[in-house]
Design a protein around this motif. Structure first.
Motif, PDB file in Angstrom:
ATOM      1  N   THR A  14      39.231  88.389  24.723  1.00 48.04           N
ATOM      2  CA  THR A  14      39.612  89.191  23.663  1.00 48.04           C
ATOM      3  C   THR A  14      39.259  88.807  22.444  1.00 48.04           C
ATOM      4  OG1 THR A  14      41.649  90.333  25.179  1.00 48.04           O
ATOM      5  CG2 THR A  14      41.641  90.503  22.734  1.00 48.04           C
ATOM      6  N   TYR A  15      39.679  87.628  22.108  1.00 47.95           N
ATOM      7  CA  TYR A  15      39.327  87.165  20.865  1.00 47.95           C
ATOM      8  C   TYR A  15      37.735  87.132  20.698  1.00 47.95           C
ATOM      9  CZ  TYR A  15      39.622  83.936  16.536  1.00 47.95           C
ATOM     10  OH  TYR A  15      39.592  83.587  15.590  1.00 47.95           O
ATOM     11  N   GLU A  16      36.922  86.523  21.560  1.00 51.56           N
ATOM     12  CA  GLU A  16      35.596  86.402  21.524  1.00 51.56           C
ATOM     13  C   GLU A  16      35.161  87.681  21.311  1.00 51.56           C
ATOM     14  OE1 GLU A  16      34.476  84.305  25.273  1.00 51.56           O
ATOM     15  OE2 GLU A  16      35.463  82.801  24.508  1.00 51.56           O
ATOM     16  N   ASN A  17      35.546  88.656  22.084  1.00 49.53           N
ATOM     17  CA  ASN A  17      34.876  90.193  21.942  1.00 49.53           C
ATOM     18  C   ASN A  17      35.013  90.533  20.488  1.00 49.53           C
ATOM     19  OD1 ASN A  17      34.095  89.645  24.504  1.00 49.53           O
ATOM     20  ND2 ASN A  17      35.768  91.249  25.399  1.00 49.53           N
ATOM     21  N   ILE A  18      36.281  90.154  19.905  1.00 47.78           N
ATOM     22  CA  ILE A  18      36.718  90.962  18.720  1.00 47.78           C
ATOM     23  C   ILE A  18      35.760  90.321  17.709  1.00 47.78           C
ATOM     24  CG2 ILE A  18      38.289  90.942  16.869  1.00 47.78           C
ATOM     25  CD1 ILE A  18      40.539  91.370  19.061  1.00 47.78           C
ATOM     26  N   LEU A  19      35.646  89.154  17.791  1.00 47.11           N
ATOM     27  CA  LEU A  19      34.623  88.330  16.803  1.00 47.11           C
ATOM     28  C   LEU A  19      33.007  88.937  16.875  1.00 47.11           C
ATOM     29  CD1 LEU A  19      35.914  84.718  16.750  1.00 47.11           C
ATOM     30  CD2 LEU A  19      36.516  86.291  15.129  1.00 47.11           C
ATOM     31  N   ALA A  20      32.654  89.255  18.122  1.00 46.59           N
ATOM     32  CA  ALA A  20      31.472  89.580  18.322  1.00 46.59           C
ATOM     33  C   ALA A  20      31.198  91.130  17.929  1.00 46.59           C
ATOM     34  CB  ALA A  20      31.063  89.455  19.947  1.00 46.59           C
TER      35      ALA A  20
ATOM     36  N   PRO B 101      46.488  79.572  21.700  1.00 47.65           N
ATOM     37  CA  PRO B 101      45.539  78.896  21.650  1.00 47.65           C
ATOM     38  C   PRO B 101      44.303  78.761  22.217  1.00 47.65           C
ATOM     39  CG  PRO B 101      47.623  77.743  21.784  1.00 47.65           C
ATOM     40  CD  PRO B 101      47.972  79.182  22.141  1.00 47.65           C
ATOM     41  N   GLN B 102      43.064  78.815  21.393  1.00 45.23           N
ATOM     42  CA  GLN B 102      41.692  78.821  22.015  1.00 45.23           C
ATOM     43  C   GLN B 102      41.732  77.187  22.829  1.00 45.23           C
ATOM     44  OE1 GLN B 102      40.402  81.503  21.513  1.00 45.23           O
ATOM     45  NE2 GLN B 102      42.355  81.725  20.251  1.00 45.23           N
ATOM     46  N   GLY B 103      40.848  77.193  24.038  1.00 45.82           N
ATOM     47  CA  GLY B 103      40.639  75.878  24.591  1.00 45.82           C
ATOM     48  C   GLY B 103      41.186  75.763  25.728  1.00 45.82           C
ATOM     49  N   GLU B 104      42.653  76.246  25.693  1.00 43.32           N
ATOM     50  CA  GLU B 104      43.211  76.206  26.983  1.00 43.32           C
ATOM     51  C   GLU B 104      42.497  76.848  28.367  1.00 43.32           C
ATOM     52  OE1 GLU B 104      47.265  77.605  26.429  1.00 43.32           O
ATOM     53  OE2 GLU B 104      47.878  76.026  25.040  1.00 43.32           O
TER      54      GLU B 104
ATOM     55  N   PRO C 174      44.546  81.052  11.193  1.00 40.27           N
ATOM     56  CA  PRO C 174      44.952  80.215  12.126  1.00 40.27           C
ATOM     57  C   PRO C 174      46.411  79.586  11.823  1.00 40.27           C
ATOM     58  CG  PRO C 174      42.943  79.524  11.283  1.00 40.27           C
ATOM     59  CD  PRO C 174      43.573  80.605  10.385  1.00 40.27           C
ATOM     60  N   ILE C 175      47.185  79.527  12.738  1.00 41.23           N
ATOM     61  CA  ILE C 175      48.567  78.846  12.574  1.00 41.23           C
ATOM     62  C   ILE C 175      48.984  77.524  13.182  1.00 41.23           C
ATOM     63  CG2 ILE C 175      51.143  79.260  13.196  1.00 41.23           C
ATOM     64  CD1 ILE C 175      50.525  82.090  13.660  1.00 41.23           C
ATOM     65  N   PRO C 176      48.625  76.558  12.160  1.00 43.45           N
ATOM     66  CA  PRO C 176      48.244  74.951  12.665  1.00 43.45           C
ATOM     67  C   PRO C 176      49.664  74.509  13.530  1.00 43.45           C
ATOM     68  CG  PRO C 176      47.564  75.446  10.375  1.00 43.45           C
ATOM     69  CD  PRO C 176      48.440  76.547  10.757  1.00 43.45           C
ATOM     70  N   LEU C 177      50.651  75.233  13.074  1.00 45.81           N
ATOM     71  CA  LEU C 177      51.903  74.583  13.872  1.00 45.81           C
ATOM     72  C   LEU C 177      51.928  74.480  15.347  1.00 45.81           C
ATOM     73  CD1 LEU C 177      54.909  75.966  11.766  1.00 45.81           C
ATOM     74  CD2 LEU C 177      54.457  73.662  11.905  1.00 45.81           C
ATOM     75  N   ASN C 178      51.178  75.599  16.041  1.00 48.17           N
ATOM     76  CA  ASN C 178      51.081  75.414  17.573  1.00 48.17           C
ATOM     77  C   ASN C 178      49.537  75.893  17.919  1.00 48.17           C
ATOM     78  OD1 ASN C 178      51.240  78.139  16.924  1.00 48.17           O
ATOM     79  ND2 ASN C 178      52.960  78.919  17.793  1.00 48.17           N
ATOM     80  N   GLY C 179      48.782  75.930  17.098  1.00 48.82           N
ATOM     81  CA  GLY C 179      47.399  76.192  17.427  1.00 48.82           C
ATOM     82  C   GLY C 179      47.187  77.774  17.684  1.00 48.82           C
ATOM     83  N   THR C 180      48.039  78.804  17.683  1.00 51.24           N
ATOM     84  CA  THR C 180      47.785  80.195  17.694  1.00 51.24           C
ATOM     85  C   THR C 180      47.091  80.596  16.510  1.00 51.24           C
ATOM     86  OG1 THR C 180      49.966  80.584  16.737  1.00 51.24           O
ATOM     87  CG2 THR C 180      49.907  80.318  19.208  1.00 51.24           C
TER      88      THR C 180
END
Length: 211
Positions: free
Chosen positions: A73-79, A65-68, A144-150
């Motif tokens: 890694t995710y930020e760089n992949i999107l960028a 989950p984002q925010g914790e 997005p997987i809403p069940l757990n925020g992953t």
């Protein structure tokens, strides 16, 4: 021992985390390499890489989950739109494990954990030089997987870097020969030993099992 949903929920956070992370068995041990738009390299250990299809060649992995905490890694992949997946070997497993630390974005886990960046022409993201099997990936989709925020990150394989000894025309890719490792839970690493090789299954070649 039979544990109900309530029994599992009653476990301490650490006990529950360790149990559910390990209960699926051995998972692939990989380092995912990225670079930020500002040029800061990043590498982090992941055990959730999964095959999604061979034509086109697609792989996925789960981003927590984002925010914790910041997900560099995710930020760089999107960028940048690119990343690498690199098998972990016994020769650098300890160094690979410590990339899971929460480093500031400007700190390179490569440098801090004694790993070597490697690049190929025309591909922005860093590979792990020490790895025997490396994949250059192009980001395709984040689900997005809403069940757990992953989030399921889906990428297409653009490059494969393999040992010269690998025969890509063999029916079986021998992971034992590449020294690739697996992970159980969050911090237990396993070497892989090939147990058996069975034929592709068709109805006519299924043995008469004595059951």
């Amino acid at each position: 021992m039979i544990l109900s949903k309530q029994d599992i929920s009653a476990l301490s956070k650490v006990a529950r985390l360790k149990l559910i992370n390990a209960i699926t068995g051995i998972k692939p041990a990989n380092l995912i390499g990225t670079i930020s738009a500002e040029g800061h390299p990043n590498v982090a250990v992941f055990s959730s890489v999964v095959h999604l299809g061979s034509d086109p060649a697609l792989l996925g992995f789960i981003m927590r989950p984002q925010g914790e905490v910041p997900r560099h890694t995710y930020e760089n992949i999107l960028a940048t739109g690119h990343y690498t997946i690199n098998h972990i070997l016994p020769s650098f497993a300890e160094r690979a494990h410590y990339t899971s630390g929460k480093f500031p974005k400007e700190v390179s886990e490569f440098a801090r954990c004694g790993l070597t960046e490697a690049y190929i022409e025309g591909f922005q993201a860093p590979f792990v030089q020490e790895s025997s099997c490396k994949m250059g990936m192009r980001f395709e989709e984040a689900i997005p997987i809403p069940l757990n925020g992953t989030t399921l990150i889906i990428g297409a394989v653009e490059h494969l870097i393999l040992p010269e000894t690998v025969d890509i025309h063999q029916e079986v890719f021998d992971l034992e020969a590449t020294e690739s490792m697996g992970i159980s839970g969050l911090n237990s690493y396993y070497t892989l030993t090939k147990y058996a090789e069975y034929p592709y299954v068709r109805p006519h070649n299924i043995p008469d099992f004595d059951v």
